[in-house]
Design an enzyme around this catalytic site. Structure first.
Site, PDB file in Angstrom:
ATOM      1  N   HIS A 100      -7.145  -6.092  -1.383  1.00  0.00           N
ATOM      2  CA  HIS A 100      -6.028  -5.174  -1.179  1.00  0.00           C
ATOM      3  C   HIS A 100      -5.035  -5.624  -0.110  1.00  0.00           C
ATOM      4  O   HIS A 100      -3.847  -5.346  -0.228  1.00  0.00           O
ATOM      5  CB  HIS A 100      -6.578  -3.803  -0.781  1.00  0.00           C
ATOM      6  CG  HIS A 100      -5.536  -2.755  -0.608  1.00  0.00           C
ATOM      7  ND1 HIS A 100      -4.789  -2.263  -1.657  1.00  0.00           N
ATOM      8  CD2 HIS A 100      -5.104  -2.096   0.513  1.00  0.00           C
ATOM      9  CE1 HIS A 100      -3.942  -1.348  -1.212  1.00  0.00           C
ATOM     10  NE2 HIS A 100      -4.117  -1.226   0.096  1.00  0.00           N
ATOM     11  N   ASP A 125       0.860  -1.187   0.000  1.00  0.00           N
ATOM     12  CA  ASP A 125       0.000   0.000   0.000  1.00  0.00           C
ATOM     13  C   ASP A 125       0.898   1.238   0.000  1.00  0.00           C
ATOM     14  O   ASP A 125       1.783   1.347  -0.844  1.00  0.00           O
ATOM     15  CB  ASP A 125      -0.962  -0.065   1.199  1.00  0.00           C
ATOM     16  CG  ASP A 125      -1.924   1.101   1.282  1.00  0.00           C
ATOM     17  OD1 ASP A 125      -2.897   1.119   0.512  1.00  0.00           O
ATOM     18  OD2 ASP A 125      -1.696   2.001   2.098  1.00  0.00           O
TER      19      ASP A 125
END
Length: 319
Positions: free
Chosen positions: A298, A100
């Site tokens: 994610h 991320d």
């Protein structure tokens, strides 16, 4: 092997890190809104494979320093923190792995400090070289008639006022919204990453069971960290994107020349939004050793830990 915790004086303040194993240094950099704990399933695997796995709390998180000045969270400072950590650990070089925001921090650490970071692993958020349009303008366009979440995070105090009255509940919704088995998805009528005028992100989060990768105990850990620290330090990373664009202008279009690895999620909005960046890897990551898309969302190293551990170990063993 147990996890050892320490505080180092590095960069402009303190950096908390967790360490497991011995051998070549692998520095693990988390994203938003997470902590060193996001690597809890990678550290023992890397240690068992003969590596010194060190997961840090990024500036503004956990037990690391939290400068008051929002400008103290620019990319140049975060890269300097990572270089200082390597030196403070008595090493001259390391492999850096990020997820991320941590993926972007890791990539720029490799770009700006190639003498320190000999290889880079990028999880979930593809590498995009510096340059291009001003970020604030680009993200404003992504929201269309609504407000994209990056734009929503810009004003100090605004997102904090939504999150901090119920940190645990907000984190639950945010993690759920980007998890492969519970996410609303980018084509949902009310996607989580945009807000109506006067609205909040939370009102669009999917509800229901926790994602399969997240236990109540895991959620308690994350919530306790942010209930203690607040969210301002974490959100300040978003508030420096235009500063980064100016700071990194000399590196516009620059490739990362060290060996690299990319692992993303097929159901992750990041890989969908930035598919052009993945297509550009022959130019932007000329020494890419592998590019993999796993069937998940994610939170890739937590959703698919065994696959990620295998890919990381293969990458490291072949350096």
């Amino acid at each position: 092997m147990t996890v050892e915790h320490r505080i180092l004086e590095a960069g402009a303040g303190r950096v908390h890190l967790a360490e497991q194993g011995s051998g070549p240094l692998v520095l693990l950099v988390h994203g938003f809104p997470e902590s060193w704990y996001s690597w809890r399933r990678q550290m023992p695997a890397l240690a068992q494979a003969g590596y010194r796995a060190v997961a840090l709390d990024v500036r503004g998180y956990g037990r690391s320093s939290k400068p008051r000045d929002p400008a103290a969270y620019r990319m140049l400072d975060l890269v300097a923190d990572n270089v200082a950590v390597v030196r403070a650990l008595g090493e001259s070089s390391a492999v850096i792995i990020g997820h991320d925001w941590g993926a972007t921090i890791a990539a720029h650490s490799a770009l700006l400090a190639p003498e320190t970071f000999r290889a880079v692993g990028i999880l979930s958020v593809p590498y995009v070289p510096p340059g291009g349009p001003r970020p604030s303008e680009a993200f404003a366009r992504m929201g269309g008639e609504e407000e994209f979440y990056v734009s929503y995070f810009q004003k100090p105090g605004r997102a904090e006022s939504e999150i901090e009255p119920d940190v645990r509940g907000w984190l639950t919704g945010f993690y759920r919204a980007l998890s492969g088995d519970t996410m609303a998805g980018p084509d949902a009528p009310d996607p989580h990453f945009a807000t109506r005028e006067g609205g909040t992100l939370r009102e669009r989060f999917p509800t229901g069971a926790l994602p399969s990768w997240l236990t109540e105990e895991d959620l308690d850990f994350y919530a306790a960290e942010f209930e203690r620290t607040g969210l301002t330090g974490a959100l300040n990373r978003y508030r420096n994107m235009d500063r980064d664009w100016e700071d990194l202008a000399p590196y516009a279009g620059a490739p990362i020349k060290q060996p690299s690895l990319f692992v993303g999620g097929k159901r992750d909005a990041s890989t969908m939004w930035l598919s052009d960046a993945i297509d550009a890897y022959p130019h932007t990551l000329p020494n890419l050793t592998g590019s993999h898309l796993l069937d998940c969302g994610h939170w890739i190293q937590q959703e698919r830990p065994d696959d990620v551990n295998r890919l990381l170990q293969e990458f490291l063993d072949n350096l």
